[in-house]
Write an enzyme that holds these catalytic residues in place. Structure first.
Site, PDB file in Angstrom:
ATOM      1  N   SER A  80      -7.874   4.056  -7.901  1.00  0.00           N
ATOM      2  CA  SER A  80      -8.022   3.286  -9.143  1.00  0.00           C
ATOM      3  C   SER A  80      -7.887   1.782  -8.912  1.00  0.00           C
ATOM      4  O   SER A  80      -6.861   1.315  -8.386  1.00  0.00           O
ATOM      5  CB  SER A  80      -6.953   3.757 -10.132  1.00  0.00           C
ATOM      6  OG  SER A  80      -6.850   2.842 -11.206  1.00  0.00           O
ATOM      7  N   ASN A  81      -8.893   1.053  -9.352  1.00  0.00           N
ATOM      8  CA  ASN A  81      -8.806  -0.418  -9.324  1.00  0.00           C
ATOM      9  C   ASN A  81      -7.834  -0.904 -10.390  1.00  0.00           C
ATOM     10  O   ASN A  81      -7.131  -1.890 -10.211  1.00  0.00           O
ATOM     11  CB  ASN A  81     -10.179  -1.035  -9.613  1.00  0.00           C
ATOM     12  CG  ASN A  81     -11.213  -0.581  -8.619  1.00  0.00           C
ATOM     13  OD1 ASN A  81     -11.067  -0.812  -7.434  1.00  0.00           O
ATOM     14  ND2 ASN A  81     -12.248   0.092  -9.104  1.00  0.00           N
TER      15      ASN A  81
END
Ligand SMILES: *Cc1c(COP(=O)(O)O)cnc(C)c1O
Length: 331
Positions: A80-81
């Site tokens: 996840s960014n």
């Protein structure tokens, strides 16, 4: 333009290096024999290797600090960014950060996950639940330990986070000349905060452009389930801003024909988009979001969907640290 409550009314912390640049992609236009293409470089928001979540986190952490919280909790996929940017943002304002990540701890720690650990986040592995389903349980446990947690939903996509993209449209408007040829804005659309914020922002700032989200993550229920989510988020944002406007699912364009391979699965369209932009412009995209959205834009241009005199703005939402975890899918 619509009258709304001023954004200065909402607590905000400065996290991003704003405004991000707007540039023209002349070589890409030439390679595609397409319309003029511009890019908004939100991969360069600066904090913790950048990305679109930094904009949402300015308002989310503003609210967490206002409430006197000492810990933030959020969740997402292992790469996840959003989680990586939350970990960096929490570190920068002195909050503890807990992340609920999908899957189990991999043998090799790379990309965004490596950065989560470097930013000092505490990771809770959540198996199948990669969209923050376990955040309330983590929050409850931390509260019993005497912490004051602030829960940030999946993707930072609620009406607080989406304020960041209303502000982003104000920023873009100040960057564009009054005779700007841009008539279309294309970007990846996944948890909805970016899309809802941009849509409300163009109404507030009176920007005349088609807002085209490229769908990334299929919703399991009905064909228009995501548009229903977008309308509900835009309406929450609209009432938060005292905007006299109601949004309906049909107000949102989500191009779903590029999401078939599944979330986080790299296929030919992402591979071609990533290598083409890298080789024509020296700009990196990410394998999950901006690579897919640029692949969609390339397909739309080849399909002659844009008149030659109407320019397109591609909103680069970041995500490049994930490239390293996808090395074997990219070459
Ligand atoms: C989160 C993310 C998006 C999608 O934004 P939403 O607001 O969740 O729709 C797009 N691109 C990248 C790189 C992201 O990290």
């Amino acid at each position: 333009m619509l009258m709304s409550k001023n954004l200065q009314n909402f607590p905000r912390v400065t996290l991003g290096h704003l405004p991000t640049p707007v540039a023209e992609l002349k070589q890409l236009s030439r390679a595609l024999n397409g319309p003029r293409i511009f890019i908004k470089r939100d991969d360069l928001t600066g904090l913790g290797l950048g990305g679109n979540k930094v904009r949402k986190l300015e308002f989310l952490l503003g609210e967490a600090l206002r409430q006197g919280c000492d810990t933030v909790i959020t969740g997402g996929a292992a790469q996840s960014n959003h989680c990586r940017q939350t970990a960096a943002a929490a570190a920068s304002v002195g909050l503890a950060c807990h992340l609920g990540l999908g899957g189990s701890k991999p043998a090799e720690i790379n990309g965004n996950l490596l950065l989560d650990y470097l930013f000092g986040a505490q990771v809770h592995w959540c198996g199948e639940q990669r969209k923050g389903e376990k955040l309330p349980i983590i929050a409850e446990k931390l509260a019993t330990e005497g912490r004051k947690p602030y829960v940030i939903p999946y993707g930072g996509s609620n009406e607080v986070g989406a304020l960041g993209f209303v502000a982003a449209i104000g920023e873009l408007k100040r960057q564009l000349s009054t005779d700007s040829p841009i008539r279309h804005i294309v970007f990846p659309s996944s948890s909805g905060g970016t899309h809802a914020g941009i849509s409300v922002g163009v109404d507030i700032y009176g920007l005349k452009a088609n807002i085209i989200g490229v769908g990334i993550d299929k919703r399991p229920s009905t064909e228009t389930a995501y548009e229903v989510e977008l309308a509900s988020l835009a309406n929450a944002l609209s009432s938060k801003l005292d905007l006299n406007k109601t949004y309906n699912p049909s107000n949102f364009i989500v191009r779903k024909e590029y999401q078939a391979p599944g979330y986080g699965v790299v296929s030919d369209i992402e591979r071609e988009a990533i290598t083409l932009l890298a080789r024509t412009e020296g700009i990196l995209l990410d394998p999950v979001y901006s690579g897919r959205a640029m692949g969609g834009l390339i397909a739309m241009i080849r399909n002659n969907e844009f008149p030659k005199n109407e320019a397109v703005l591609f909103w680069h939402t970041g995500g490049t640290p994930a490239l390293f975890d996808y090395a074997r899918d990219l070459l």
